[in-house]
Design an enzyme around this catalytic site. Structure first.
Site, mmCIF file in Angstrom:
data_model
loop_
_atom_site.group_PDB
_atom_site.id
_atom_site.type_symbol
_atom_site.label_atom_id
_atom_site.label_comp_id
_atom_site.label_asym_id
_atom_site.label_seq_id
_atom_site.Cartn_x
_atom_site.Cartn_y
_atom_site.Cartn_z
ATOM 1 N N ARG A 70 34.302 41.396 39.288
ATOM 2 C CA ARG A 70 33.892 42.921 39.088
ATOM 3 C C ARG A 70 32.496 42.725 39.032
ATOM 4 N NH1 ARG A 70 34.207 43.482 34.385
ATOM 5 N NH2 ARG A 70 35.353 41.693 33.505
ATOM 6 N N TYR A 198 37.721 43.633 45.708
ATOM 7 C CA TYR A 198 38.241 42.812 44.451
ATOM 8 C C TYR A 198 38.947 43.641 43.642
ATOM 9 C CZ TYR A 198 38.377 40.391 40.203
ATOM 10 O OH TYR A 198 38.758 39.732 39.074
ATOM 11 N N LYS A 207 41.594 48.508 35.657
ATOM 12 C CA LYS A 207 40.563 48.583 34.788
ATOM 13 C C LYS A 207 39.983 50.033 34.877
ATOM 14 C CE LYS A 207 40.412 44.295 33.762
ATOM 15 N NZ LYS A 207 41.221 43.902 32.422
ATOM 16 N N HIS A 227 41.924 46.941 25.809
ATOM 17 C CA HIS A 227 42.112 45.628 26.692
ATOM 18 C C HIS A 227 42.741 44.341 25.820
ATOM 19 C CE1 HIS A 227 39.325 42.443 29.150
ATOM 20 N NE2 HIS A 227 40.545 42.615 29.588
ATOM 21 N N SER A 249 37.519 39.055 29.319
ATOM 22 C CA SER A 249 38.300 38.559 30.433
ATOM 23 C C SER A 249 38.011 37.094 30.363
ATOM 24 C CB SER A 249 37.336 39.042 31.781
ATOM 25 O OG SER A 249 37.239 40.323 31.387
ATOM 26 N N CYS A 251 39.472 34.453 28.907
ATOM 27 C CA CYS A 251 39.486 33.975 27.529
ATOM 28 C C CYS A 251 41.206 33.687 27.312
ATOM 29 C CB CYS A 251 38.977 34.788 26.412
ATOM 30 S SG CYS A 251 37.048 34.784 26.572
ATOM 31 N N ASP A 278 47.299 42.011 29.652
ATOM 32 C CA ASP A 278 45.876 42.735 29.829
ATOM 33 C C ASP A 278 45.563 43.904 29.133
ATOM 34 O OD1 ASP A 278 43.137 42.047 31.274
ATOM 35 O OD2 ASP A 278 43.757 43.718 32.550
ATOM 36 N N ARG A 367 42.458 34.395 41.870
ATOM 37 C CA ARG A 367 43.557 35.294 41.287
ATOM 38 C C ARG A 367 44.998 35.151 41.827
ATOM 39 N NH1 ARG A 367 41.857 38.604 36.476
ATOM 40 N NH2 ARG A 367 39.667 38.005 36.519
HETATM 41 C C1 OXD Z 1 39.351 41.235 33.980
HETATM 42 C C2 OXD Z 1 40.737 41.161 34.348
HETATM 43 O O1 OXD Z 1 38.309 40.948 34.376
HETATM 44 O O2 OXD Z 1 41.704 41.569 33.705
HETATM 45 O O3 OXD Z 1 39.241 41.373 32.603
HETATM 46 O O4 OXD Z 1 40.727 41.048 35.693
HETATM 47 MN MN MN Z 2 41.103 41.817 31.782
#
Ligand code: OXD
Ligand code: MN
Length: 598
Positions: A70, A198, A207, A227, A249, A251, A278, A367
């Site tokens: 991102r 992406y 998002k 989130h 993100s 974590c 998420d 990913r």
């Molecule tokens: C983020 C994702 O970047 O979930 O938070 O991809």
């Molecule tokens: Mn996320």
């Protein structure tokens, strides 16, 4: 006309007139459509087939190397009044923003197919779900949206019944970082994204819609778009309690959502049920409790670090029908990433012969995209249109020092302060330097579609007569000892901490009152079967009053940045905690001697 909804047909015509594609394809979401998209991308090289014996129907996509995460600096919220976007967002005047990005869209789909993707975020029949339509020229985006959302005919029919939808327009353009924008117009329920393929920039349901636009919608309609992962924890009495947890993100949200209990717990009958990894949409039900749905239907997860040891559920679901992006491959053409196992890759994420001198074999933000129902711990309740009741809300960040393993908020207002005070080290999920501490309230810093001051006020507003709100906690799995090693093993062992939290919910566990919140005593955390270094748990539960006074000062300065929009109740709560720390520092009440909390 392809749709019964005139407004939808009109918008599609208008976009086609501007972008001038060779063809327009309305997506029906069928298997045959997915298959033909994949076949097309195999021909163009956008997808590479992986080993069909070990990984049937799995494909690798290698993105442009300048398009791997991102881009927060190009992500903007366009509201008429700049203060409505707040200092937490990049802002642009809506008219200026439309003009800038429309110039890029002009003729950009010539020679390409324009796909129209009606999608529903959440179960098709749920009153909590919301719909959108994404127009894109990327078949990779269509294939990902098919996995990540309920897309196609059923979504289109719901949109036709409701008559309204979020509009998302996307083109990969030239993938030139200098010609890239991710723009949000919350007042128009519109998203425009140009120049990136992406996930977080291009799968607009995720998002852009389910967090930035939805957070705005949620505020005006009285719910929360967060989130957060959602996980059900089943205890040996077969009671399942649901936890929603916000972490920045990369974590460990996906790992916690798919938690596998430690062996002894498993033997006793504990189990984790995955609802979402998420995003969580929740709102008060008739009984005053918060009910949550996962608006997504798939996982767009970080591959590196995923292994049989860290997340066996994820590994199992990735063996078939998965799209991989920017991972490495082994000699026998299997997907590979750092942390998976001891094998050696032969090609790195850019398709070069693997050479450690070029850095990691898989991109750190590589990913997988996979249907949620492929996860062995997938909860059937994820399809419940009413959502699942949330008993505990957990906030957490990646903090090497200071922040204890777990603490409980004394009430909702304190919980909102704990969320608003979150900070974390930055990760590879966004471009920019990794490992810097930044404030990330409720893990929504990159995703809150409006002024954080108003957002905190919205959170506080849920505490009203009749509400049966969840208990709020803050955790830190990432604290390090003096030797630089993590003090807590994390992963499945996090259940030990969740067990204490859920026993707090049912009144079966004690806590100790401290100025910053309620903490367990070391003996309240079940360590059976776990070897922790001597003193590690004490260190994890230590509260350093002096260091916390400095932290409270930093939190106060950060919150002051929201000026008049910061709710007075949050300011007062901050003052209450700061005063309690001052009193404790002047020797009034050492934490260990404090009375047990109720
Ligand atoms: C983020 C994702 O970047 O979930 O938070 O991809
Ligand atoms: Mn996320």
């Amino acid at each position: 006309m392809p749709s019964k909804l005139e407004a939808l047909n009109r918008w599609v015509d208008e976009v086609a007139g501007k972008t001038r594609p060779d063809r327009v394809h309305w997506c029906d979401g069928s298997d045959a459509e997915y298959r033909s998209l994949v076949d097309g991308m195999l021909k163009t090289g956008d997808l590479i087939e992986l080993n069909p014996q070990t990984h049937p129907r799995c494909y690798l996509h290698r993105s442009d190397p300048r398009d791997v995460a991102r881009v927060e600096k190009l992500t903007v919220i366009c509201t008429k009044n700049r203060d409505d976007a707040g200092p937490n967002n990049h802002w642009m005047d809506p008219a200026e923003a439309h003009a800038k990005i429309d110039a890029l869209f002009d003729g950009c789909m010539q020679g390409r197919t324009m796909y129209v993707i009606p999608y529903c975020m959440g179960p098709i029949g749920s009153p909590l779900s919301r719909c959108g339509v994404e127009i894109t020229d990327s078949p990779y985006v269509v294939a990902n949206m098919r996995i990540m959302t309920r897309m196609g005919t059923a979504a289109r029919e719901r949109i036709e019944r409701e008559g309204s939808f979020v509009k998302g327009l996307h083109s990969t353009g030239e993938l030139d970082p200098e010609r890239r924008w991710i723009m949000h117009f919350p007042e128009e329920l519109t998203i425009k994204s140009y120049g990136s393929g992406y996930g977080g920039n291009a799968l607009l349901g995720k998002k852009c819609h389910a967090l930035r636009i939805a957070s705005w919608q949620a505020r005006s309609e009285g719910w929360l778009a967060e989130h957060m992962l959602i996980v059900g924890i089943e205890n040996p009495r077969h009671e399942i309690r649901y936890v929603a947890a916000a972490f920045p993100s990369a974590c460990g949200k996906t790992n916690l959502a798919m938690l596998i209990p430690p062996e002894g717990y498993r033997r006793d009958g504990w189990k984790g049920w995955t609802v979402g990894d998420d995003i969580c949409w929740m709102r008060p039900g008739r009984d005053g409790r918060l009910y949550a749905i996962n608006p997504e239907a798939g996982f767009f997860g970080v591959a590196p670090g995923t292994s049989a040891h860290t997340n066996a559920n994820a590994l199992a679901m990735l063996q078939h029908d998965t799209l991989f992006t920017n991972v490495a491959v082994t000699a026998d053409n299997q997907p590979w990433w750092e942390g998976l196992d001891g094998r050696k890759p032969v090609k790195d994420w850019q398709g070069r012969d693997y050479d450690p001198a070029n850095g990691p074999a898989a991109h750190p933000n590589s990913r997988f995209t996979v249907r949620a129902s492929q996860c062995p711990s997938w909860s059937p309740e994820a399809e419940n249109p009413e959502g699942v009741p949330i008993d505990a809300i957990v906030f957490g960040g990646r903090r090497a020092s200071l922040v204890p393993l777990v603490m409980e908020a004394r009430d909702w207002t304190h919980g909102v302060l704990l969320g608003a005070s979150m900070a974390s080290e930055t990760t590879a999920a966004a471009t920019g330097q990794v490992g810097l501490i930044r404030r990330d309230p409720m893990a929504m810093k990159p995703f809150c579609g409006y002024n954080y001051g108003d957002y905190f006020a919205h959170w506080l507003s849920f505490d009203r007569p009749g509400a049966q709100l969840a208990k709020v906690f803050h955790v830190n799995w990432f604290r390090k000892g003096k030797d630089g090693r993590f003090l807590w093993p994390g992963f499945g062992d996090n259940l030990r901490v969740l067990e204490w939290m859920l026993k707090r919910v049912t009144g079966e566990a004690d806590a100790v009152e401290t100025p910053i919140g309620r903490l367990p005593r070391a003996e309240d955390i079940n360590l059976d079967g776990l070897e922790l270094p001597d003193g590690a748990l004490d260190e994890l539960l230590q509260v350093d009053n002096e260091a916390w006074r400095a932290e409270l000062a930093a939190i106060g300065a950060y919150l002051d940045g929201y000026g008049d929009r910061l709710p007075e109740a949050l300011r007062a709560e901050h003052r209450r905690v700061a005063d309690a720390l001052d009193a404790a520092s002047s020797g009034a009440a050492p934490r260990r001697a404090a009375a047990a909390a109720s």
